[in-house]
Write a protein that holds these residues in place. Structure first.
Motif, short mmCIF file in Angstrom:
data_model
loop_
_atom_site.label_atom_id
_atom_site.label_comp_id
_atom_site.label_asym_id
_atom_site.label_seq_id
_atom_site.Cartn_x
_atom_site.Cartn_y
_atom_site.Cartn_z
N ARG A 43 16.04 12.02 5.77
CA ARG A 43 16.68 13.19 6.36
C ARG A 43 16.15 14.47 5.71
O ARG A 43 15.89 15.46 6.40
N SER A 44 15.99 14.45 4.41
CA SER A 44 15.47 15.61 3.69
C SER A 44 14.04 15.93 4.13
O SER A 44 13.70 17.10 4.37
N ASP A 46 12.64 15.05 6.98
CA ASP A 46 12.70 15.49 8.38
C ASP A 46 13.11 16.96 8.49
O ASP A 46 12.55 17.71 9.30
N ASP A 47 14.06 17.39 7.66
CA ASP A 47 14.48 18.79 7.65
C ASP A 47 13.33 19.70 7.22
O ASP A 47 13.10 20.76 7.82
N LEU A 48 12.63 19.29 6.19
CA LEU A 48 11.48 20.06 5.71
C LEU A 48 10.40 20.14 6.79
O LEU A 48 9.81 21.21 7.02
N LYS A 49 10.17 19.04 7.47
CA LYS A 49 9.16 19.01 8.53
C LYS A 49 9.55 19.96 9.67
O LYS A 49 8.70 20.68 10.20
N LEU A 50 10.83 20.00 10.02
CA LEU A 50 11.29 20.92 11.06
C LEU A 50 11.05 22.38 10.67
O LEU A 50 10.66 23.20 11.51
N LYS A 51 11.25 22.70 9.40
CA LYS A 51 11.02 24.06 8.93
C LYS A 51 9.54 24.44 9.02
O LYS A 51 9.19 25.53 9.47
#
Length: 166
Positions: A43-44, A46-51
């Motif tokens: 999840r962490s 994936d969040d970084l990738k979205l940013k």
């Protein structure tokens, strides 16, 4: 007679030795992806990738707007201004490419760092289960590395490792 008994013993030796060796097998990825620590790390990441994706889209949109503006006015520009604007566009494109490459490397490193403690925990659980159950080794059956394991000779350790992690 002694030679005959010795011959029979030598023939039976591999059978006796193989009967004493126990091994376990499991799908490493199945156990890994079932861990809550793995889900948190994923999840962490994936969040970084979205940013990073959002920033790349913003940069790309900005470049496209500048490029469209350039195409509209390029016929009216004097050669020195035309070259300046082309240079600006080229520089902007190079920066975007460099950012994408940096982002990929940073994401890969972040993924490695995030999953390292999870994999270490899983490896320790596999080792503990192997010691407790007296396995000589544990085989990872992922990616068809071991397409067949005789269940009479080996033991599926997947559930034991999952239980050891919790």
């Amino acid at each position: 007679m002694k030679k005959f008994i010795l011959f029979i013993f030598l023939l039976a030796l591999p059978l006796i030795a193989s009967a004493q060796i126990r091994f376990g097998y499991l799908s490493y990825n199945t156990v890994l992806t079932s861990m809550t620590d793995y889900q948190l790390a994923k999840r962490s990441i994936d969040d970084l990738k979205l940013k990073y994706d959002a920033e790349m889209k913003r940069s790309e949109k900005e470049f496209n707007e500048k490029y469209e503006e350039f195409l509209e006015v390029q016929r009216d520009l004097v050669p020195s201004i035309l070259r300046k604007r082309q240079g600006e566009l080229q520089e902007m494109m190079e920066k975007n490419i460099a950012f994408k490459n940096d982002a990929l490397q940073l994401l890969k490193q972040a993924e490695t760092d995030a999953y390292a403690p999870v994999k270490k925990k899983l490896n320790e659980a596999v080792a503990n289960v192997a010691r407790e159950r007296g396995y000589a080794f544990v085989i990872n059956t992922d990616n068809d590395a071991c397409p067949y394991v005789n269940p009479e000779m080996g033991e599926d350790a997947t559930e034991a490792v999952k239980a050891a992690i919790k």
